[in-house]
Design a protein around this motif. Structure first.
Motif, PDB file in Angstrom:
ATOM      1  N   PRO A 209      22.401 -13.281  53.785  1.00 36.85           N
ATOM      2  CA  PRO A 209      23.769 -13.044  54.236  1.00 36.85           C
ATOM      3  C   PRO A 209      24.519 -12.022  53.393  1.00 36.85           C
ATOM      4  O   PRO A 209      24.240 -11.847  52.201  1.00 36.85           O
TER       5      PRO A 209
ATOM      6  N   PRO B 172      28.217 -11.979  52.685  1.00 34.82           N
ATOM      7  CA  PRO B 172      29.510 -12.639  52.886  1.00 34.82           C
ATOM      8  C   PRO B 172      30.633 -11.608  53.003  1.00 34.82           C
ATOM      9  O   PRO B 172      30.708 -10.662  52.217  1.00 34.82           O
TER      10      PRO B 172
ATOM     11  N   ARG C  77      37.362 -11.937  53.016  1.00 32.58           N
ATOM     12  CA  ARG C  77      38.203 -12.555  54.041  1.00 32.58           C
ATOM     13  C   ARG C  77      39.397 -11.686  54.416  1.00 32.58           C
ATOM     14  O   ARG C  77      39.796 -11.628  55.585  1.00 32.58           O
TER      15      ARG C  77
ATOM     16  N   TYR D 261      38.123  -8.910  56.542  1.00 32.28           N
ATOM     17  CA  TYR D 261      37.758  -9.452  57.851  1.00 32.28           C
ATOM     18  C   TYR D 261      38.983  -9.577  58.748  1.00 32.28           C
ATOM     19  O   TYR D 261      38.972  -9.163  59.914  1.00 32.28           O
TER      20      TYR D 261
ATOM     21  N   ALA E 278      35.683 -16.414  60.355  1.00 35.00           N
ATOM     22  CA  ALA E 278      34.523 -15.764  59.743  1.00 35.00           C
ATOM     23  C   ALA E 278      33.374 -16.766  59.664  1.00 35.00           C
ATOM     24  O   ALA E 278      33.452 -17.769  58.962  1.00 35.00           O
ATOM     25  N   THR E 279      32.325 -16.508  60.425  1.00 26.62           N
ATOM     26  CA  THR E 279      31.191 -17.422  60.525  1.00 26.62           C
ATOM     27  C   THR E 279      30.041 -16.917  59.668  1.00 26.62           C
ATOM     28  O   THR E 279      29.596 -15.782  59.836  1.00 26.62           O
ATOM     29  N   GLU E 280      29.573 -17.748  58.773  1.00 25.75           N
ATOM     30  CA  GLU E 280      28.476 -17.380  57.876  1.00 25.75           C
ATOM     31  C   GLU E 280      27.288 -18.300  58.140  1.00 25.75           C
ATOM     32  O   GLU E 280      26.915 -19.109  57.301  1.00 25.75           O
ATOM     33  N   ASP E 281      26.697 -18.228  59.336  1.00 24.90           N
ATOM     34  CA  ASP E 281      25.591 -19.123  59.666  1.00 24.90           C
ATOM     35  C   ASP E 281      24.238 -18.500  59.306  1.00 24.90           C
ATOM     36  O   ASP E 281      24.156 -17.346  58.895  1.00 24.90           O
ATOM     37  N   ASP E 282      23.169 -19.287  59.473  1.00 21.65           N
ATOM     38  CA  ASP E 282      21.825 -18.788  59.137  1.00 21.65           C
ATOM     39  C   ASP E 282      20.920 -18.727  60.363  1.00 21.65           C
ATOM     40  O   ASP E 282      19.699 -18.719  60.236  1.00 21.65           O
TER      41      ASP E 282
ATOM     42  N   GLY F  55      29.608  -7.259  56.203  1.00 19.64           N
ATOM     43  CA  GLY F  55      29.802  -8.687  56.422  1.00 19.64           C
ATOM     44  C   GLY F  55      28.974  -9.193  57.575  1.00 19.64           C
ATOM     45  O   GLY F  55      29.404  -9.134  58.732  1.00 19.64           O
ATOM     46  N   TYR F  56      27.762  -9.635  57.288  1.00 16.51           N
ATOM     47  CA  TYR F  56      26.878 -10.158  58.336  1.00 16.51           C
ATOM     48  C   TYR F  56      26.516 -11.599  58.012  1.00 16.51           C
ATOM     49  O   TYR F  56      26.153 -11.893  56.875  1.00 16.51           O
TER      50      TYR F  56
ATOM     51  N   ALA G 292      29.239 -12.399  59.972  1.00 16.57           N
ATOM     52  CA  ALA G 292      30.632 -12.619  60.377  1.00 16.57           C
ATOM     53  C   ALA G 292      31.108 -11.591  61.402  1.00 16.57           C
ATOM     54  O   ALA G 292      31.733 -11.954  62.413  1.00 16.57           O
TER      55      ALA G 292
END
Length: 345
Positions: A74, A76, A79, A82, A105-109, A292-293, A295
């Motif tokens: 990720p 991050p 904010r 963003y 802001a979504t920080e998923d995997d 920012g990936y 997000a």
């Protein structure tokens, strides 16, 4: 062809690259196998259930295939940056009645562990990784299950790191590639190294078979990559207009539009470097977009979906490699077999 690949029974060194987000379809993967190579089910952005369904469709055809996963790496997002970018995009969202003001802001995997569990429970012939490096234990578990493991790299340094994890093959991706760069340092734009040079650098650094990728769209380019040390090549953009492609109508049309003269590398759509056709969105927002990936991917997704539904190519990610003008509207098997026509003359 290296034994790691020849053991798969390939009759062609041309593979179909994974294209997440819709470009890859089960039909395209099946067509690639029927042309003598194989293709990849693109797991990126899919739920585990959707991935399992597509694997099932390809498996039912009785062909060789692979699965490609986004390995977590990720970036991050800041904010404040963003929120400022979301505010900047409000005009584009308003154009389609889309509201992105409440997209957190979504920080998923990308369902990483669930997808690995699926591939260990129901092994597939080949698994490839991009964006990040899987843990050594994950690589070992997949190999123990009988799966050939491929890692995407964009430099000799990344190749050495991948070799240390125990992978079987490397997909060597040059910056000419369409879509996301597989770089392991996505906070930086990868240098524009020609594919033959990159193959030489990687080949000097590690002793693993290499799959060349990035801008390959002609028989001459295929031959050059193989002559530079590749054991096989992987093509993506040249298949986006094929009968089996899942690319949207505005994306297909833009690839055929002779007024479009260039591709650009941009973070504007996803916060991660990716190459696509230049359009109004890239012109306006490439310089403004923060790293920012994933997000930014989640932030712009509603706009892109609305634009695609409206047939608007100026506000969607028109992923394309530098050889995009060679993409043709015909069956994928014809495209893939045509790319080998000079190899055995």
């Amino acid at each position: 062809m290296h034994s790691a690949l020849s053991g798969l029974g390939l009759t062609s060194p041309v593979l179909a690259a994974p294209m997440a987000g819709g470009g890859s379809t089960p039909a395209l993967v099946i067509a690639a196998a029927k042309a003598g190579g194989f293709g990849f089910v693109a797991a990126g952005y899919k739920t585990p259930a959707a991935l399992a369904e597509q694997i099932g469709q390809v498996r039912a055809a009785g062909v060789l295939f692979g699965v490609n996963l986004f390995a977590p790496n990720p970036v991050p997002v800041d904010r404040q940056a963003y929120r400022e970018y979301a505010d900047l995009l409000r005009a584009e969202a308003d154009r389609y009645g889309v509201d992105v003001s409440d997209v957190e802001a979504t920080e998923d995997d990308d369902h990483w562990q669930d997808k690995i569990d699926l591939l260990l429970a129901e092994p597939v012939p080949v698994v490839s990784f991009t964006f990040g490096l899987p843990e050594e234990a994950t690589v070992a578990a997949l190999r123990a299950a009988g799966t050939l493991v491929v890692q995407t790299v964009t430099s000799a340094e990344e190749a050495r790191a991948a070799a240390d994890r125990g992978v079987d093959l490397l997909a060597v991706q040059a910056s000419a590639a369409g879509g996301h760069s597989g770089t392991l340092t996505p906070d930086r734009i990868p240098p524009e190294i020609p594919l033959p040079q990159l193959l030489g650098e990687v080949g000097a650094a590690v002793r693993l078979p290499l799959i060349a990728a990035g801008g390959i769209a002609t028989p001459t380019a295929v031959g050059a990559a193989l002559a530079a040390g590749a054991d096989a090549v992987s093509v993506g953009t040249v298949l986006l207009r094929s009968d089996e492609s899942g690319a949207s109508a505005p994306h297909r049309d833009a690839l055929a539009d002779t007024r479009r003269r260039c591709t650009v590398i941009t973070r504007a759509f996803t916060g991660r470097p990716a190459r696509g056709l230049r359009n109004e969105f890239t012109d306006r927002y490439t310089a403004e977009a923060p790293a920012g990936y994933p997000a930014l991917h989640h932030l712009t997704s509603p706009i892109r979906k609305a634009a695609a539904a409206a047939g608007d190519p100026e506000r969607i990610n028109l992923w394309a490699g530098t050889g995009y003008h060679n993409a043709a509207a015909e069956p994928a098997t014809r495209i893939l077999t045509g790319l080998t026509r000079r190899l055995w003359l």
